[in-house]
Scaffold this motif. Structure first.
Motif, PDB file in Angstrom:
ATOM      1  N   LEU A  38     -15.816  30.831  -2.885  1.00  0.00           N
ATOM      2  CA  LEU A  38     -15.573  30.694  -1.453  1.00  0.00           C
ATOM      3  C   LEU A  38     -14.897  29.364  -1.143  1.00  0.00           C
ATOM      4  CD1 LEU A  38     -18.909  32.177  -0.152  1.00  0.00           C
ATOM      5  CD2 LEU A  38     -16.654  33.210  -0.029  1.00  0.00           C
TER       6      LEU A  38
ATOM      7  N   SER B 249     -17.626  42.880   3.965  1.00  0.00           N
ATOM      8  CA  SER B 249     -18.026  44.282   3.893  1.00  0.00           C
ATOM      9  C   SER B 249     -18.816  44.547   2.626  1.00  0.00           C
ATOM     10  CB  SER B 249     -16.796  45.191   3.952  1.00  0.00           C
ATOM     11  OG  SER B 249     -15.997  44.990   2.811  1.00  0.00           O
ATOM     12  N   ILE B 250     -19.532  45.646   2.665  1.00  0.00           N
ATOM     13  CA  ILE B 250     -20.372  46.038   1.536  1.00  0.00           C
ATOM     14  C   ILE B 250     -19.785  47.276   0.868  1.00  0.00           C
ATOM     15  CG2 ILE B 250     -22.657  46.879   0.858  1.00  0.00           C
ATOM     16  CD1 ILE B 250     -23.783  45.375   3.283  1.00  0.00           C
ATOM     17  N   GLY B 251     -19.752  47.273  -0.462  1.00  0.00           N
ATOM     18  CA  GLY B 251     -19.369  48.462  -1.209  1.00  0.00           C
ATOM     19  C   GLY B 251     -17.901  48.612  -1.460  1.00  0.00           C
TER      20      GLY B 251
ATOM     21  N   THR C 289     -25.009  32.334  -7.625  1.00  0.00           N
ATOM     22  CA  THR C 289     -24.924  31.581  -6.380  1.00  0.00           C
ATOM     23  C   THR C 289     -23.874  30.473  -6.487  1.00  0.00           C
ATOM     24  OG1 THR C 289     -27.210  32.006  -5.777  1.00  0.00           O
ATOM     25  CG2 THR C 289     -26.195  30.038  -4.841  1.00  0.00           C
TER      26      THR C 289
ATOM     27  N   ASP D  12     -24.518  25.583  -1.097  1.00  0.00           N
ATOM     28  CA  ASP D  12     -24.693  27.002  -0.810  1.00  0.00           C
ATOM     29  C   ASP D  12     -24.768  27.166   0.705  1.00  0.00           C
ATOM     30  OD1 ASP D  12     -25.494  29.622  -0.819  1.00  0.00           O
ATOM     31  OD2 ASP D  12     -27.579  29.169  -1.302  1.00  0.00           O
ATOM     32  N   ILE D  13     -23.611  27.196   1.321  1.00  0.00           N
ATOM     33  CA  ILE D  13     -23.566  27.100   2.782  1.00  0.00           C
ATOM     34  C   ILE D  13     -24.030  28.360   3.495  1.00  0.00           C
ATOM     35  CG2 ILE D  13     -21.729  25.430   2.740  1.00  0.00           C
ATOM     36  CD1 ILE D  13     -19.797  27.646   3.441  1.00  0.00           C
ATOM     37  N   GLN D  14     -24.282  28.191   4.787  1.00  0.00           N
ATOM     38  CA  GLN D  14     -24.683  29.316   5.604  1.00  0.00           C
ATOM     39  C   GLN D  14     -23.475  30.138   6.019  1.00  0.00           C
ATOM     40  OE1 GLN D  14     -27.103  27.779   8.723  1.00  0.00           O
ATOM     41  NE2 GLN D  14     -28.618  27.040   7.275  1.00  0.00           N
ATOM     42  N   LEU D  15     -23.749  31.393   6.269  1.00  0.00           N
ATOM     43  CA  LEU D  15     -22.679  32.287   6.690  1.00  0.00           C
ATOM     44  C   LEU D  15     -21.972  31.764   7.928  1.00  0.00           C
ATOM     45  CD1 LEU D  15     -24.551  35.544   5.970  1.00  0.00           C
ATOM     46  CD2 LEU D  15     -22.218  35.101   5.277  1.00  0.00           C
TER      47      LEU D  15
ATOM     48  N   LEU E 125     -20.455  31.987  -6.517  1.00  0.00           N
ATOM     49  CA  LEU E 125     -20.079  32.413  -5.171  1.00  0.00           C
ATOM     50  C   LEU E 125     -19.612  31.237  -4.341  1.00  0.00           C
ATOM     51  CD1 LEU E 125     -20.052  34.719  -3.054  1.00  0.00           C
ATOM     52  CD2 LEU E 125     -22.378  34.021  -2.445  1.00  0.00           C
TER      53      LEU E 125
ATOM     54  N   PHE F   7     -27.813  42.224  -5.995  1.00  0.00           N
ATOM     55  CA  PHE F   7     -28.957  42.440  -6.873  1.00  0.00           C
ATOM     56  C   PHE F   7     -29.878  43.520  -6.333  1.00  0.00           C
ATOM     57  CE2 PHE F   7     -27.450  38.423  -8.303  1.00  0.00           C
ATOM     58  CZ  PHE F   7     -27.780  38.368  -9.641  1.00  0.00           C
TER      59      PHE F   7
ATOM     60  N   LEU G 241     -20.403  42.865  -2.678  1.00  0.00           N
ATOM     61  CA  LEU G 241     -20.185  42.222  -1.386  1.00  0.00           C
ATOM     62  C   LEU G 241     -18.765  41.687  -1.373  1.00  0.00           C
ATOM     63  CD1 LEU G 241     -21.157  41.007   1.309  1.00  0.00           C
ATOM     64  CD2 LEU G 241     -21.910  39.013   0.024  1.00  0.00           C
TER      65      LEU G 241
ATOM     66  N   LEU H  41     -25.097  32.271   2.437  1.00  0.00           N
ATOM     67  CA  LEU H  41     -24.247  33.235   1.756  1.00  0.00           C
ATOM     68  C   LEU H  41     -24.933  33.793   0.528  1.00  0.00           C
ATOM     69  CD1 LEU H  41     -20.964  31.344   2.293  1.00  0.00           C
ATOM     70  CD2 LEU H  41     -21.240  33.779   2.680  1.00  0.00           C
ATOM     71  N   SER H  42     -25.591  32.933  -0.215  1.00  0.00           N
ATOM     72  CA  SER H  42     -26.226  33.380  -1.458  1.00  0.00           C
ATOM     73  C   SER H  42     -27.357  34.365  -1.187  1.00  0.00           C
ATOM     74  CB  SER H  42     -26.773  32.186  -2.223  1.00  0.00           C
ATOM     75  OG  SER H  42     -27.836  31.592  -1.506  1.00  0.00           O
TER      76      SER H  42
ATOM     77  N   PHE I 272     -27.490  36.575   1.334  1.00  0.00           N
ATOM     78  CA  PHE I 272     -26.871  37.863   1.621  1.00  0.00           C
ATOM     79  C   PHE I 272     -26.336  38.499   0.337  1.00  0.00           C
ATOM     80  CE2 PHE I 272     -23.746  40.650   3.855  1.00  0.00           C
ATOM     81  CZ  PHE I 272     -24.650  41.266   4.696  1.00  0.00           C
ATOM     82  N   TYR I 273     -25.679  37.676  -0.446  1.00  0.00           N
ATOM     83  CA  TYR I 273     -25.129  38.130  -1.717  1.00  0.00           C
ATOM     84  C   TYR I 273     -26.217  38.707  -2.618  1.00  0.00           C
ATOM     85  CZ  TYR I 273     -22.781  37.831  -6.260  1.00  0.00           C
ATOM     86  OH  TYR I 273     -22.254  38.117  -7.478  1.00  0.00           O
ATOM     87  N   LYS I 274     -27.296  37.982  -2.724  1.00  0.00           N
ATOM     88  CA  LYS I 274     -28.404  38.394  -3.583  1.00  0.00           C
ATOM     89  C   LYS I 274     -28.950  39.760  -3.159  1.00  0.00           C
ATOM     90  CE  LYS I 274     -32.365  36.278  -3.014  1.00  0.00           C
ATOM     91  NZ  LYS I 274     -33.331  35.145  -2.921  1.00  0.00           N
TER      92      LYS I 274
ATOM     93  N   ILE J   1     -27.463  42.135  -1.405  1.00  0.00           N
ATOM     94  CA  ILE J   1     -26.495  43.210  -1.577  1.00  0.00           C
ATOM     95  C   ILE J   1     -26.266  43.519  -3.048  1.00  0.00           C
ATOM     96  CG2 ILE J   1     -24.132  43.964  -1.119  1.00  0.00           C
ATOM     97  CD1 ILE J   1     -25.898  43.627   1.395  1.00  0.00           C
TER      98      ILE J   1
END
Lengths: 96, 96
Positions: free
Chosen positions: A35, A94-96, A28, A73-76, A31, B85, B91, B76-77, B79-81, B83
């Motif tokens: 960012l 995006s994912i993946g 976290t 740890d900010i919000q999206l 991340l 984990f 992500l 963000l964390s 969503f990250y977690k 995806i």
DNA sequence: TGTAAGGTTAACTAATTAGTGAATTTCATT
DNA sequence: AATGAAATTCACTAATTAGTTAACCTTACA
């Protein structure tokens, strides 16, 4: 400023020394840090000061600084708002 | 499920009808909604139930449901977690 | 139709961010 | 070295998420 070097310092600081930290918490922080660096680089590319970005997005320079330094740890939606409204650039997720 | 159709419904609901909402708030809801759809699609691709994903990430299925339905503006964390984990997928976040 | 699994919603607390003002520090420029 | 702009840090409150429990819907299908 070189992002990679600074990020390595971050790794040393959190992964190396305070070893009891959980992987999730560590990730976290990483991340938030990454960012923050992304935001700062994009802001500088757009030739804006923290204060100018703050005004454009209805917040304060002190808050921008905190984000750029990965201090929270900010919000999206916060990240989105800064990038899309403040810098006028698209935020891609995006994912993946 | 078709993401685009559902997203259009969302547009109608929030943009069309309750017209006094600020653009930023509207965009925040759209973002949460889109990310929720992304998460749900990725979860189904990974053949996991909400409960299984919840267990893998140390939370509850009710919370996963809320996120997939775009009901909250998550960090963000979080969503990250989910995806990285929970689904074991990367992500990707980028600007521009 | 009954049952169970999967998903949704409501209600609540605790923890954390969002947002702010002020003081301090860093940095570039002269 | 002095100055001013830019950035960082601290301290604080209000608003919101994270996390949880329990009840309730939906859907599939035996």
């Amino acid at each position: 400023m070189n992002s990679i070097t600074t990020f390595e310092e971050h790794l040393d600081k959190y992964h190396g020394k305070q070893g009891t930290e959980s992987r999730v918490k560590f990730d976290t922080k990483s991340l938030a840090f990454r960012l923050g660096v992304m935001l700062q680089e994009a802001r500088k590319e757009a030739n804006l000061t923290q204060e100018e970005l703050a005004i454009k997005t209805g917040t304060k320079k002190s808050y921008i600084s905190r984000i750029e330094n990965g201090k929270s740890d900010i919000q999206l939606s916060t990240f989105y708002k800064l990038i899309e409204f403040g810098l006028g650039k698209p935020l891609n997720i995006s994912i993946g």
